[in-house]
Structures are given as C-alpha cells and as structure tokens.
Design a protein around this motif. Structure first.
Motif, short mmCIF file in Angstrom:
data_model
loop_
_atom_site.label_atom_id
_atom_site.label_comp_id
_atom_site.label_asym_id
_atom_site.label_seq_id
_atom_site.Cartn_x
_atom_site.Cartn_y
_atom_site.Cartn_z
N PHE A 7 -4.99 4.42 11.16
CA PHE A 7 -5.09 5.20 9.94
C PHE A 7 -4.97 6.69 10.22
O PHE A 7 -4.50 7.44 9.39
CB PHE A 7 -6.37 4.83 9.18
CG PHE A 7 -6.20 3.56 8.43
CD1 PHE A 7 -5.70 3.58 7.15
CD2 PHE A 7 -6.47 2.34 9.03
CE1 PHE A 7 -5.49 2.41 6.45
CE2 PHE A 7 -6.26 1.17 8.33
CZ PHE A 7 -5.78 1.19 7.05
N GLN A 117 -9.37 6.58 6.62
CA GLN A 117 -9.26 5.13 6.41
C GLN A 117 -8.52 4.80 5.12
O GLN A 117 -8.41 3.64 4.75
CB GLN A 117 -10.65 4.49 6.35
CG GLN A 117 -11.56 4.82 7.51
CD GLN A 117 -11.00 4.31 8.82
OE1 GLN A 117 -10.50 3.20 8.89
NE2 GLN A 117 -11.06 5.13 9.86
N CYS A 118 -8.07 5.84 4.42
CA CYS A 118 -7.36 5.65 3.15
C CYS A 118 -8.24 4.99 2.09
O CYS A 118 -7.74 4.26 1.22
CB CYS A 118 -6.08 4.85 3.33
SG CYS A 118 -4.87 5.63 4.41
N ASN A 119 -9.55 5.21 2.18
CA ASN A 119 -10.45 4.66 1.16
C ASN A 119 -10.41 5.53 -0.09
O ASN A 119 -10.04 6.70 -0.04
CB ASN A 119 -11.88 4.62 1.69
CG ASN A 119 -12.04 3.60 2.80
OD1 ASN A 119 -11.22 2.68 2.94
ND2 ASN A 119 -13.07 3.76 3.61
N LEU A 149 -3.48 6.50 -4.45
CA LEU A 149 -4.00 5.12 -4.36
C LEU A 149 -4.10 4.38 -5.69
O LEU A 149 -4.81 3.39 -5.78
CB LEU A 149 -5.41 5.10 -3.73
CG LEU A 149 -5.57 5.48 -2.28
CD1 LEU A 149 -7.06 5.37 -1.91
CD2 LEU A 149 -4.75 4.55 -1.39
N HIS A 150 -3.40 4.88 -6.73
CA HIS A 150 -3.54 4.23 -8.03
C HIS A 150 -5.01 4.16 -8.50
O HIS A 150 -5.42 3.20 -9.14
CB HIS A 150 -3.01 2.78 -8.01
CG HIS A 150 -1.52 2.69 -8.07
ND1 HIS A 150 -0.77 2.33 -6.99
CD2 HIS A 150 -0.65 2.90 -9.07
CE1 HIS A 150 0.51 2.32 -7.33
NE2 HIS A 150 0.62 2.66 -8.57
N GLU A 256 3.64 7.54 -6.63
CA GLU A 256 2.65 6.72 -5.92
C GLU A 256 2.32 7.35 -4.57
O GLU A 256 3.19 7.96 -3.94
CB GLU A 256 3.19 5.31 -5.67
CG GLU A 256 3.39 4.48 -6.93
CD GLU A 256 3.99 3.10 -6.61
OE1 GLU A 256 4.52 2.92 -5.49
OE2 GLU A 256 3.95 2.24 -7.50
N GLU A 258 0.41 5.32 -1.71
CA GLU A 258 -0.38 4.17 -1.24
C GLU A 258 -0.72 4.38 0.23
O GLU A 258 -0.13 3.78 1.12
CB GLU A 258 0.40 2.87 -1.41
CG GLU A 258 0.55 2.41 -2.84
CD GLU A 258 -0.73 2.37 -3.64
OE1 GLU A 258 -0.74 2.94 -4.73
OE2 GLU A 258 -1.73 1.79 -3.16
N TYR A 260 -2.87 3.48 2.46
CA TYR A 260 -3.11 2.44 3.47
C TYR A 260 -1.86 1.62 3.75
O TYR A 260 -1.71 1.07 4.85
CB TYR A 260 -4.28 1.55 3.08
CG TYR A 260 -4.16 0.88 1.74
CD1 TYR A 260 -4.62 1.51 0.59
CD2 TYR A 260 -3.58 -0.37 1.61
CE1 TYR A 260 -4.51 0.90 -0.64
CE2 TYR A 260 -3.46 -0.98 0.38
CZ TYR A 260 -3.93 -0.34 -0.74
OH TYR A 260 -3.80 -0.94 -1.95
N ALA A 261 -0.93 1.57 2.77
CA ALA A 261 0.31 0.84 3.04
C ALA A 261 1.10 1.55 4.14
O ALA A 261 1.67 0.90 5.02
CB ALA A 261 1.14 0.73 1.77
N TRP A 264 -0.52 0.77 7.48
CA TRP A 264 -0.17 -0.54 8.05
C TRP A 264 1.27 -0.54 8.55
O TRP A 264 1.58 -1.18 9.56
CB TRP A 264 -0.38 -1.65 7.03
CG TRP A 264 -1.82 -2.03 6.84
CD1 TRP A 264 -2.51 -2.07 5.67
CD2 TRP A 264 -2.75 -2.43 7.86
NE1 TRP A 264 -3.81 -2.45 5.89
CE2 TRP A 264 -3.98 -2.68 7.22
CE3 TRP A 264 -2.66 -2.59 9.25
CZ2 TRP A 264 -5.12 -3.08 7.92
CZ3 TRP A 264 -3.80 -2.99 9.94
CH2 TRP A 264 -5.00 -3.24 9.28
N GLU A 265 2.14 0.20 7.86
CA GLU A 265 3.52 0.29 8.36
C GLU A 265 3.55 1.01 9.70
O GLU A 265 4.31 0.64 10.60
CB GLU A 265 4.41 1.00 7.33
CG GLU A 265 4.71 0.10 6.14
CD GLU A 265 5.48 0.79 5.02
OE1 GLU A 265 5.97 1.92 5.22
OE2 GLU A 265 5.57 0.19 3.93
N ALA A 267 1.11 0.98 11.84
CA ALA A 267 0.57 0.00 12.80
C ALA A 267 1.66 -0.97 13.22
O ALA A 267 1.78 -1.33 14.40
CB ALA A 267 -0.59 -0.75 12.16
N ASP A 268 2.47 -1.38 12.27
CA ASP A 268 3.53 -2.34 12.55
C ASP A 268 4.55 -1.74 13.52
O ASP A 268 5.01 -2.40 14.44
CB ASP A 268 4.21 -2.73 11.23
CG ASP A 268 5.16 -3.89 11.42
OD1 ASP A 268 4.67 -5.02 11.58
OD2 ASP A 268 6.38 -3.67 11.43
#
Lengths: 278, 295
Positions: A7, A117-119, A149-150, A256, A258, A260-261, A264-265, A267-268
C-alpha cells in the motif's frame, strides 16, 4: 507479501496526484465576507449547497503550519508543499501523553498513516483531501459523494438522533444534520478510532465528536468549519476552518480514485511473471 | 475453503450485521410480491413485465418524471453465474439472466469462453478484493441499493462496498475516451416512463459474476429501468462490445422494492484479508481482458 509495503507503493501514485492538484488555479476570490451573502434556496427552501466542491490548501499533509519538506521515502518532486494551518490559533490542545503519541505518529507516518492502507479517511479529513466531492440535497437528507474511494455520507436532517449504540465503529461516523439559518450543521459520533486528521500524525480516539458547519459565502464559495471534541485526547475542543471552492469546469464531474485497487495492481506487478502453478 | 465460498460467507456476515442494524423489524425486507410476473424465470418475466409496462402509470416526482426512488434488491443468483447454472454444494443455482440471444448464452467470440475459464482459474475474483462491481453486477452482486432523484440527476447508492453512480439526466457528452472507470460514465434520459442510461468508459476490470464472464474497455451498455407496478422495476441492459462478442446481447431481471431503512456504511476493503491469502496462493489481480482484435 507484506500488505503494508504494497500500500505504500500505491501511495506514491497518490502523492503524484496530490502534487498535480496542488498547483493554485486562477480565478480565486470573489467570496463575500461571511454573513453578508444570501444563498439561493432550493425547492425545499433549504440554502442550496449543491454542486462539485474541493479545497485549495495543504491540510491533507498537515492541518497545522508547516514548511516545505521531504516526505519520508519519496523523491524530492513528491515533497510536501509549505502551508499555513487550518486550525484556529494553530494549536491543537493535546493532552501530554497524546502529544508524545502525535510525535511518534509523525516519525512513522510513511507507513503508520491509515491512508497508506487506502482505508476510508474519516471526517473531517476527507473534506480536505485533494479530490472533489459532490453535495446533493433532498427533503430530509443531504448526501455527499466523494471521488476518493466512492465514499458516501448520508446526513439525515429529519430530526432523527444518533443510534443509541453502535454495533461496530464507523469509518465515516454517523452524521445527523440540521439547518441553522443559512448553515448546514452536522453532528458526528460513532467513529472508528484508527483514522488520522492528516499525513502528519494528528489523531483522535473513538470518543471523537465532530460538529461541521457548511455556510455559503458566495456563488462559488462555501466556508467549512469542523469543531473537534475528544476528551480522551485533547484538553478542550478546537476548531479548523477553510473555504471550499466550486469546481468551475463546465464539464466538472466526479471521476474515481480507487486507492486500494491501485495498491493491489502494484502488488501484482511485484509478483512479476510468477503466477499460480496450474 | 474456496474463495467463492469465503466471499459468500463474508457477504452473509455483512447481511446479518446489516439486518441487525436496521431500525424496524421489517426494514430492508421485501414486501409481499404483488406481481403476476414470474420473478425467477427472467425470459418470462421480461415479456410479462413489458406487457404490464404498457398500462402501468407510475407515480411522478415533482418535476413530472417517473418516481423510481426507494430501496431495492435484484436477484443474487446472478453473482454466481449470469447464465443458467444448476444448484450444487457451492451454488444456489438459477436461470439465465440473458434473454437475448434466444439460446440464453453470452454470444462470445470463439476465444471468449476460454478467457472466462482462464479468468476463473487464474485471477482473484474482483469482488473478493472489494473492487467496485461495475455495470450491471453493481445491482446483482448481491446487494441492497437506493435510488434518489433530484432535478438533473438520478443517483444510485449501493450498499456493497459503498459505491455510488451519479447519472446526469441533462444532455451532456460522455467523458473523453482515454478516461476509464470501474463503474463507467453514465448519461441518462427519459423515454416515456423508462429511464435509459448510456454507459461508456468502463475499465473492463469488473466481471459479471464469479464465473469470470466479462466485457472489455470497449463495451457500450444501454440500461433501461421501468417501473411496472408499485414495487417492481423491470431492468434490462444491452451490452455491445465488438471486440468480445459476435452481437449485442441483453440481460433482464426484476428489482424488488424493500421497505425503507438507513443504508449502513459497508466497509469492505478495510480489514479485508482474503485477497492477500489468494495472492500468496498465486492468484493474480485481473488486468482486464485483452481481446485479440484490440491487441
């Protein structure tokens, strides 16, 4: 994989966005002094606060006065811009233990800030993050939709009280509002204790009580105030205030973010070509 | 535990928590069906609902538009598979939501079915990671949602992962083609009693269901929301994506009214740990389909 590290990577991208948005826009000013402007009323007879709004300040980094400075772990172009604080009097009345904790938070801000943490960031922090938000009004409710985060805030203005107890803590608190003259006043409790007020480690506990005030000061300006009470952390209530600016673009709309998206990308990508063996 | 099961378990826990929070004993629950239309056989519902829509006179908002406001739920079986699928130990089963083409299957180009299977085998189900569900799964994920109307906008507030859609109903052009969005860019208009929403600029990363059924960045969708009686909306979405399908196709399902409640904050990503475990197992984050025609 350490989730936190992932994150932090995404945080880089976010800071880049913030930097871009921090360049001052032309056409500031035009706000009448508070109290002399009469806002238009909507079909329900409420002061009309609707539209796409955003701050133009550096409170996202630090709600108090701060010099330009490097942000830990980031190259110079992502350094923190200097800014004058939004806290009235610039002093946050921490209890002694809490001031020590704030300093510790500041030292660890690169990873300890829950934004990493994108919370959901809580209130009032979401107001002065560098993303626009849209206010919509209904007979018994004000809805604020945030690009970040919408996040949705529903502010019930039907006279309903806060729930007597909460099954679980709320990241964005429980909002109950009322109209006081030309001002929307929102009372919030029920907060999750993890959120911070900024990227400099200013913090609160689950005893946080926020009172927000939204007052139009011109056709394209609104004054925003947040009074902060938390007897577990502060010695007295304190207040921050700042103008909100209406986004002027003819095609202004929320897009938008996002967070945390993207994390994760990121991380990928770190996984490279190693995938699940099939 | 399969990740699909854990997602269901998480959803069930959230639903249970939500039910507890709701203020009245009946809040958030569906009223008794009043329709003669079959609600679980979507092709039959489709023809029946279109017939009812011809004579139903919907309530109106102050500005004279059909009043779609309220709290709603769509059938959840679509989140397992929008096509027909049997009841198994892992699935509740359900009829195909695809009503056109007549074989009730997604008209994939030849590579499409294999891609859907690969999606399922290789990638983290995007909803497990709390990514926004996209159109139309945002309704059938399953979740509860609320529609709000104000002059110039229809707003959809969705409980699952607290996403929303802002649908301007004044004439304005879509955002530029290089912008892509999890929930796409929505533009609405009223055609008779139907809200018609044109959706472009999707990022192609959400799936339609846990089976990995998909569209791509070039998808164009047209949604139609029609109140066919006090408590039922006929929802149809026509999806075209010349890079993925051989022809446009249409999904249909009912949205059923729920009694009013306060939509709670559904913190999905916060303290979500399933994705990390799946990545450790080697599942990847879905990057979106790369149709041969677009490579």
């Amino acid at each position: 994989m350490e989730k936190r590290a992932v994150f932090v990577c995404a945080g880089l991208g976010m800071l880049a966005t913030v930097w871009l948005l921090s360049v001052p826009a032309a056409g500031q000013g035009g706000a009448a002094p508070s109290g002399t402007y009469t806002p238009p009323r909507n079909a329900f007879g409420q002061p009309d606060l609707q539209g796409v709004w955003q701050v133009m300040n550096t409170a996202a980094w630090d709600i108090q006065d701060h010099p330009a400075q490097l942000f830990p772990g980031l190259p110079a172009r992502f350094a923190v811009p200097a800014g004058q604080g939004v806290v009235e009097g610039n002093e946050i009345p921490y209890q002694q233990w809490a001031l020590a904790r704030k300093k510790e938070n500041f030292e660890k801000r690169e990873t300890a800030d829950p934004e990493a943490q994108c919370n959901m960031p809580g209130v009032p922090r979401i107001t002065y993050m560098p993303y626009p938000f849209q206010i919509l009004q209904f007979a018994n409710r004000v809805v604020i939709l945030y690009e970040y985060l919408h996040v949705v805030r529903q502010i019930y203005t039907d006279g309903s009280p806060h729930p007597k107890e909460f099954l679980f803590d709320l990241w964005m608190g429980d909002s109950r509002g009322r109209w006081e003259g030309d001002t929307l006043v929102v009372d919030l409790v029920g907060f999750e204790p993890q959120t911070w007020f900024d990227r400099a480690g200013n913090f609160h506990s689950e005893a946080l009580h926020v009172i927000e005030r939204y007052t139009r000061t011109g056709s394209d300006h609104m004054q925003y105030e947040a009074t902060i009470e938390d007897p577990k952390v502060f010695t007295r209530p304190w207040k921050m205030s700042m103008p909100l600016y209406r986004r002027q673009e003819a095609n202004a709309q929320l897009l938008e973010f996002e967070c945390y998206a993207y994390a994760w990308e990121a991380a990928d990508k770190l996984l490279g070509s190693a995938g699940r063996s099939r | 535990m399969s990740h699909r099961f854990s997602e269901w378990a998480g959803a069930a826990a959230a639903v249970a928590a939500v039910a507890w929070l709701a203020s009245g004993p009946a809040a958030g629950q569906a009223p008794q069906p009043q329709t003669g239309c079959p609600l679980q056989e979507y092709a039959l519902f489709h023809s029946c609902a279109l017939e009812k829509a011809k004579t139903f006179n919907p309530p109106r908002t102050v500005d004279g538009k059909p009043d779609l406001q309220g709290y709603w739920r769509a059938p959840g079986s679509g989140t397992e598979n929008i096509e027909e699928h049997p009841k198994t130990s892992d699935d509740a089963g359900g009829a195909s939501m695809v009503v056109d083409p007549p074989d009730r299957k997604i008209p994939y180009q030849p590579w499409g079915r294999q891609q859907a299977q690969e999606n399922r085998d290789k990638y983290v189900e995007p909803n497990t990671a709390c990514f926004p569900s996209g159109v139309p799964r945002v309704f059938h994920t399953p979740t509860r949602f609320e529609t709000l109307q104000t002059p110039g906008y229809v707003v959809l507030l969705v409980e699952r992962a607290h996403v929303y859609r802002i649908i301007p109903t004044d004439p304005r052009s879509h955002v530029g083609k290089d912008i892509d969005l999890w929930l796409g860019d929505s533009r609405g208009r009223w055609e008779g009693n139907t809200l018609v929403v044109d959706v472009t600029s999707q990022n192609g990363k959400p799936w339609f269901d846990q089976r990995g059924n998909f569209s791509s960045r070039t998808a164009h969708m047209v949604e139609r929301f029609t109140l066919i009686e006090a408590d039922t909306i006929h929802y149809a979405v026509t999806i075209e994506d010349p890079n993925v399908y051989t022809r446009p196709w249409t999904m249909v399902y009912p949205m059923r009214r729920l009694r009013p409640f306060e939509l709670p904050e559904e913190a999905c990503h916060e303290n979500e740990y399933n994705t990390d475990g799946l990545i450790k197992l080697g599942y990847r984050i879905y990057p979106g389909a790369r149709p041969p025609a677009a490579r």
